[in-house]
Design a protein around this motif. Sequence first.
Motif, short mmCIF file in Angstrom:
data_model
loop_
_atom_site.label_atom_id
_atom_site.label_comp_id
_atom_site.label_asym_id
_atom_site.label_seq_id
_atom_site.Cartn_x
_atom_site.Cartn_y
_atom_site.Cartn_z
N LEU A 1 0.83 -1.21 0.00
CA LEU A 1 0.00 0.00 0.00
C LEU A 1 0.87 1.26 0.00
O LEU A 1 0.52 2.25 -0.66
CB LEU A 1 -0.94 0.00 1.21
N ALA A 2 1.98 1.23 0.72
CA ALA A 2 2.88 2.39 0.74
C ALA A 2 3.58 2.58 -0.60
O ALA A 2 4.04 3.68 -0.91
CB ALA A 2 3.90 2.23 1.86
N ILE A 3 3.66 1.52 -1.39
CA ILE A 3 4.29 1.62 -2.71
C ILE A 3 3.54 2.62 -3.58
O ILE A 3 4.15 3.31 -4.41
CB ILE A 3 4.34 0.23 -3.38
N ILE A 4 2.23 2.74 -3.42
CA ILE A 4 1.42 3.60 -4.29
C ILE A 4 1.87 5.06 -4.21
O ILE A 4 2.23 5.66 -5.24
CB ILE A 4 -0.07 3.44 -3.98
N PRO A 5 1.88 5.71 -3.02
CA PRO A 5 2.33 7.11 -2.99
C PRO A 5 3.81 7.28 -3.32
O PRO A 5 4.19 8.27 -3.94
CB PRO A 5 2.01 7.54 -1.55
N VAL A 6 4.64 6.32 -2.92
CA VAL A 6 6.07 6.43 -3.20
C VAL A 6 6.32 6.34 -4.70
O VAL A 6 7.15 7.09 -5.25
CB VAL A 6 6.85 5.33 -2.45
N ALA A 7 5.62 5.45 -5.40
CA ALA A 7 5.78 5.34 -6.84
C ALA A 7 5.36 6.63 -7.55
O ALA A 7 6.00 7.06 -8.52
CB ALA A 7 4.97 4.16 -7.38
N ILE A 8 4.30 7.26 -7.07
CA ILE A 8 3.86 8.53 -7.66
C ILE A 8 4.92 9.61 -7.43
O ILE A 8 5.23 10.41 -8.33
CB ILE A 8 2.50 8.94 -7.07
N LEU A 9 5.51 9.63 -6.23
CA LEU A 9 6.57 10.60 -5.93
C LEU A 9 7.77 10.39 -6.85
O LEU A 9 8.28 11.34 -7.45
CB LEU A 9 6.99 10.48 -4.47
N LEU A 10 8.23 9.15 -6.97
CA LEU A 10 9.38 8.86 -7.81
C LEU A 10 9.04 9.07 -9.29
O LEU A 10 9.90 9.48 -10.07
CB LEU A 10 9.87 7.44 -7.58
N GLY A 11 7.80 8.80 -9.66
CA GLY A 11 7.38 9.08 -11.03
C GLY A 11 7.45 10.56 -11.34
O GLY A 11 7.85 10.96 -12.44
N GLY A 12 7.08 11.39 -10.36
CA GLY A 12 7.16 12.83 -10.54
C GLY A 12 8.60 13.31 -10.67
O GLY A 12 8.91 14.18 -11.48
N ILE A 13 9.49 12.74 -9.84
CA ILE A 13 10.90 13.11 -9.93
C ILE A 13 11.46 12.73 -11.30
O ILE A 13 12.19 13.50 -11.93
CB ILE A 13 11.69 12.43 -8.80
N ASP A 14 11.09 11.55 -11.77
CA ASP A 14 11.55 11.08 -13.07
C ASP A 14 11.00 11.96 -14.20
O ASP A 14 11.71 12.28 -15.16
CB ASP A 14 11.13 9.63 -13.27
N ALA A 15 9.74 12.37 -14.07
CA ALA A 15 9.12 13.20 -15.10
C ALA A 15 9.73 14.58 -15.20
O ALA A 15 9.65 15.24 -16.24
CB ALA A 15 7.62 13.32 -14.83
N SER A 16 10.35 15.05 -14.13
CA SER A 16 10.93 16.41 -14.12
C SER A 16 12.31 16.46 -14.76
O SER A 16 12.86 17.55 -14.91
CB SER A 16 11.01 16.92 -12.69
N GLY A 17 12.88 15.32 -15.14
CA GLY A 17 14.24 15.30 -15.67
C GLY A 17 14.43 16.17 -16.89
O GLY A 17 15.42 16.91 -17.02
N GLY A 18 13.47 16.11 -17.82
CA GLY A 18 13.59 16.91 -19.04
C GLY A 18 13.54 18.39 -18.76
O GLY A 18 14.30 19.18 -19.36
N LEU A 19 12.65 18.82 -17.87
CA LEU A 19 12.54 20.24 -17.54
C LEU A 19 13.80 20.74 -16.84
O LEU A 19 14.26 21.86 -17.10
CB LEU A 19 11.32 20.47 -16.65
N ILE A 20 14.37 19.92 -15.98
CA ILE A 20 15.63 20.29 -15.31
C ILE A 20 16.74 20.48 -16.33
O ILE A 20 17.54 21.42 -16.24
CB ILE A 20 16.01 19.20 -14.28
N GLN A 21 16.76 19.61 -17.31
CA GLN A 21 17.79 19.71 -18.35
C GLN A 21 17.65 21.01 -19.15
O GLN A 21 18.65 21.69 -19.44
CB GLN A 21 17.68 18.51 -19.28
N ARG A 22 16.42 21.39 -19.47
CA ARG A 22 16.21 22.59 -20.30
C ARG A 22 16.37 23.88 -19.50
O ARG A 22 16.98 24.83 -19.99
CB ARG A 22 14.80 22.55 -20.91
N ARG A 23 15.85 23.91 -18.28
CA ARG A 23 15.82 25.15 -17.51
C ARG A 23 17.13 25.42 -16.77
O ARG A 23 17.50 26.58 -16.56
CB ARG A 23 14.67 25.12 -16.52
N MET A 24 17.82 24.36 -16.33
CA MET A 24 19.00 24.55 -15.49
C MET A 24 20.29 24.10 -16.14
O MET A 24 21.35 24.14 -15.51
CB MET A 24 18.79 23.82 -14.15
#
Length: 374
Positions: A311-334
């Motif tokens: 059950l704890a995997i659900i929110p943690v996976a969403i958190l890590l999914g969000g971190i992974d999804a931000s990789g492209g924006l970090i590359q472009r902006r920073m």
Amino acid sequence: MVDTVTGAGMPALFGARGYPPVLEWIARRAEAFVIPLAALVVGMALFSLFIALVGKSPILLYETMWRGGFGSWFSIQNSLSRAAPLLLAALCVALPARLGLVVIGGEGAIVLGGVGAAAIGVALSGSPSSIVILAMGVAGMAAGGIWIGAVGALRHYRAVNETISSLLMAYIAIALMNQLVEGPLRDPASLNKPSTQPLADIYRIGNIPGMDVHWGLVVGVVACVLSWVLIEKTRWGFAARIAGGNVRAAQVQGLAVGPLIVGFTALAGGFAGLAGMLEVAAVQGSANASLAAGYGYTGILVAFLARHNPLAIIPVAILLGGIDASGGLIQRRMDLPDATVLVLQGMIFIVILFSETFYGRFKAFNPGLWKRAS
């Protein structure tokens, strides 16, 4: 004073230690939440030092990370899409962990599950869509289940370390996937990027109504809930916890440890294989090298951060999914590499492993030590 129990698994209203049993009940369960959360904060703090050393602003980095992962409806949907395979990949680690096994080769089950699903989808072309999609799911789970189930069999019957064997078998699985995709299963039209023949649109898994997120997210959440029920509410889960605590004690009690190990590892691999099938049927449309996207390795971090609780995997996976999804924006902006998020995940994982030494050491989380403290 007589204890009053409110029900099975619930704390009593009054206790005999001088402390409210409700407080004891909360304290025993708070440790599994507080320590991983503290490890996450420490890991992010260490990563902030790393970012500062390369001349970037940690505050701007985390602001960009939040914007890229959860700052808009588009970002949230992107994060949820990336979380879908992480849910199933994390279960590939969490289920064997209940038996004391550390299986880290989910990546191999994912790629083989994807290849198996793609092959069945092409072979059954022309059949009703419901039958084909179901057959693809079965093929993906079977491929992943056999692969990781073999790891469990090697562990029990030949005493082969499951951590090493699962990792090595992941590399073999990726090589096997490349051989199949570039050889007998290759679509002649795929020139620059070898792939299997694309699935027809009727065999693709669509999105959840009103969202740009495929149904794999629902499948992953349901799999986590069912896994929790299996572990916490069935005799097989109870037997697995007994075997995970002490194999010899489980054998003395007459538990069939061998079938438990093989069964749980096969089920874990089946979930990872299902993740590969969903990547093919919902995202890629065919099996190719993109299946080895690292979801199996990120799933290891998700499972450990969630303390192997489905059950704890659900929110943690969403958190890590969000971190992974931000990789492209970090590359472009920073102007940082897209792999920056991998460095963050690595630091968090190291701190999570180090935090294991703190369990059972704090009196606040161990009511049995409260008498000594008073």
